[in-house]
Design an enzyme around this catalytic site. Sequence first.
Site, PDB file in Angstrom:
ATOM      1  CG  HIS A  87      47.085  37.332  44.916  1.00  0.00           C
ATOM      2  ND1 HIS A  87      47.432  37.638  46.212  1.00  0.00           N
ATOM      3  CD2 HIS A  87      47.338  38.442  44.196  1.00  0.00           C
ATOM      4  CE1 HIS A  87      47.887  38.877  46.263  1.00  0.00           C
ATOM      5  NE2 HIS A  87      47.840  39.392  45.050  1.00  0.00           N
TER       6      HIS A  87
ATOM      7  CG  ASP B  30      47.699  36.599  49.491  1.00  0.00           C
ATOM      8  OD1 ASP B  30      47.551  37.824  49.560  1.00  0.00           O
ATOM      9  OD2 ASP B  30      47.798  35.987  48.414  1.00  0.00           O
TER      10      ASP B  30
HETATM   11  P1  NAX Z   1      55.044  48.141  38.418  1.00  0.00           P
HETATM   12  O1  NAX Z   1      53.972  48.772  37.595  1.00  0.00           O
HETATM   13  O2  NAX Z   1      55.900  48.978  39.298  1.00  0.00           O
HETATM   14  O3  NAX Z   1      56.028  47.341  37.449  1.00  0.00           O
HETATM   15  C1  NAX Z   1      55.587  46.475  36.480  1.00  0.00           C
HETATM   16  C2  NAX Z   1      56.629  46.468  35.388  1.00  0.00           C
HETATM   17  O4  NAX Z   1      56.277  45.454  34.467  1.00  0.00           O
HETATM   18  C3  NAX Z   1      56.690  47.781  34.618  1.00  0.00           C
HETATM   19  O5  NAX Z   1      58.032  48.263  34.590  1.00  0.00           O
HETATM   20  C4  NAX Z   1      56.200  47.389  33.224  1.00  0.00           C
HETATM   21  O6  NAX Z   1      56.854  48.116  32.188  1.00  0.00           O
HETATM   22  C5  NAX Z   1      56.578  45.915  33.176  1.00  0.00           C
HETATM   23  N1  NAX Z   1      55.807  45.136  32.213  1.00  0.00           N
HETATM   24  C6  NAX Z   1      54.507  45.294  31.828  1.00  0.00           C
HETATM   25  N2  NAX Z   1      54.212  44.404  30.864  1.00  0.00           N
HETATM   26  C7  NAX Z   1      55.326  43.668  30.669  1.00  0.00           C
HETATM   27  C8  NAX Z   1      55.636  42.631  29.770  1.00  0.00           C
HETATM   28  N3  NAX Z   1      54.737  42.178  28.891  1.00  0.00           N
HETATM   29  N4  NAX Z   1      56.877  42.109  29.811  1.00  0.00           N
HETATM   30  C9  NAX Z   1      57.799  42.579  30.661  1.00  0.00           C
HETATM   31  N5  NAX Z   1      57.574  43.593  31.517  1.00  0.00           N
HETATM   32  C10 NAX Z   1      56.348  44.114  31.509  1.00  0.00           C
HETATM   33  O7  NAX Z   1      54.339  46.972  39.234  1.00  0.00           O
HETATM   34  P2  NAX Z   1      54.862  46.189  40.514  1.00  0.00           P
HETATM   35  O8  NAX Z   1      54.480  46.917  41.726  1.00  0.00           O
HETATM   36  O9  NAX Z   1      56.284  45.816  40.308  1.00  0.00           O
HETATM   37  O10 NAX Z   1      53.910  44.907  40.460  1.00  0.00           O
HETATM   38  C11 NAX Z   1      54.044  43.959  39.428  1.00  0.00           C
HETATM   39  C12 NAX Z   1      52.865  43.006  39.423  1.00  0.00           C
HETATM   40  O11 NAX Z   1      52.805  42.288  40.648  1.00  0.00           O
HETATM   41  C13 NAX Z   1      51.492  43.700  39.295  1.00  0.00           C
HETATM   42  O12 NAX Z   1      50.711  42.953  38.393  1.00  0.00           O
HETATM   43  C14 NAX Z   1      50.919  43.575  40.682  1.00  0.00           C
HETATM   44  O13 NAX Z   1      49.515  43.603  40.664  1.00  0.00           O
HETATM   45  C15 NAX Z   1      51.462  42.237  41.089  1.00  0.00           C
HETATM   46  N6  NAX Z   1      51.441  41.919  42.516  1.00  0.00           N
HETATM   47  C16 NAX Z   1      51.193  40.644  42.865  1.00  0.00           C
HETATM   48  C17 NAX Z   1      51.194  40.247  44.187  1.00  0.00           C
HETATM   49  C18 NAX Z   1      50.917  38.844  44.569  1.00  0.00           C
HETATM   50  O14 NAX Z   1      50.839  38.586  45.777  1.00  0.00           O
HETATM   51  N7  NAX Z   1      50.759  37.889  43.666  1.00  0.00           N
HETATM   52  C19 NAX Z   1      51.437  41.223  45.270  1.00  0.00           C
HETATM   53  C20 NAX Z   1      52.142  42.453  44.809  1.00  0.00           C
HETATM   54  C21 NAX Z   1      51.702  42.968  43.483  1.00  0.00           C
HETATM   55  O15 NAX Z   1      50.523  43.688  43.645  1.00  0.00           O
END
Ligand code: NAX
Length: 331
Positions: A192, A164
């Site tokens: 966030h 952000d």
């Molecule tokens: P993806 O859905 O591409 O990847 C997430 C991965 O996490 C998947 O491979 C899933 O199998 C794995 N996963 C789920 N539960 C898990 C667990 N208990 N232990 C280990 N792995 C697990 O998401 P992606 O685009 O990589 O985003 C990941 C996270 O970042 C999401 O929650 C998203 O909302 C968050 N974000 C946060 C941002 C921030 O500024 N704080 C910005 C970007 C993003 O939106």
Amino acid sequence: MSAAKAPVRVAVTGAAGQIGYSILPRIAAGEMLGTDQPLILQLLEIPVEGPQKAMRGVAMELDDCAFPLLEGIVMTDDPRVAFADAEWALLIGSKPRGPGMERADLLKDNGAIFVEQGKALDDVAADDCNVVVVGNPCNTNCMIAASQAKRLAPERFTAMTRLDQNRAQAQLAKKSETAIADVENIIIFGNHSPTMYADFENATISGKPAVDVVSDDAWLKEEFLPTVGKRGAAIIEARGLSSAASAANAAIDHVKSLATPGGPLHSIAVRSDGNYGFAEGIWASVPVTTTGVGTYQVDTSFQHSEFAVGKLGVTNGELVEERDTVSSMLG
Ligand code: NAX
């Protein structure tokens, strides 16, 4: 010649996800901890064949990059293996919001993940492990993980609002037609989420107040703030997928800033002790200066107008509501 440094163990959850794919090569190349710092990556994915297989594919690609700093890759579905002796833990993996899912359900589903991971970190991570939560809702997930910790200090748990901040910095540079580096002191306050407050009142452009340089109050309040607050949704709309490269980049910036004492002020969500009117015990984004590797001090000198105080109140209210929703999960 000085002896080679010992490798640092870096745990990354959600290793097979979009952000994982963007961040892992950059970490292994030394962009996060330095180009003289060897490391061992400890990757965590859920115990489901699809993500496990995809994680193995990512590891194959990391091998094929032949990164000199990368001394090992651990792949697991067990948080206790992933976090063992980790000095940095990037908690990226979480459950996405499914169709028709309420925000409260998302908070609770993800909360359960962060209860388990907080306990595992407390059991097996290095004493001075720095835990960086990216997975959303990241402020509240971070609070939940930290609440499980009895050995690790809550100050070591931070959540990422750097994306952000970077978005806000880029928007101000564009508007004022200046270089990115000329925009300083632009700090994110609060959650966030779209309620965050990108504090343009304290920002400077080429050393002058950003409000004077931009000289367009309506743009700052009615375009700049919503653009930064809703940028995540705009990326999804455009790409059909959420921000990944910029999120990975921000996570690297977050760690680099947190590992570099004396650098510029930066935005991270940390445990509130009541500064800026945030409720004590929630994780709210504030300006910090880094004082040591993984240690920081909140800068409490920012002054806010009535308009800004109103914005801070809204984002604080949302964080308090999130805490109420997950109160049964707090250790
Ligand atoms: P993806 O859905 O591409 O990847 C997430 C991965 O996490 C998947 O491979 C899933 O199998 C794995 N996963 C789920 N539960 C898990 C667990 N208990 N232990 C280990 N792995 C697990 O998401 P992606 O685009 O990589 O985003 C990941 C996270 O970042 C999401 O929650 C998203 O909302 C968050 N974000 C946060 C941002 C921030 O500024 N704080 C910005 C970007 C993003 O939106």
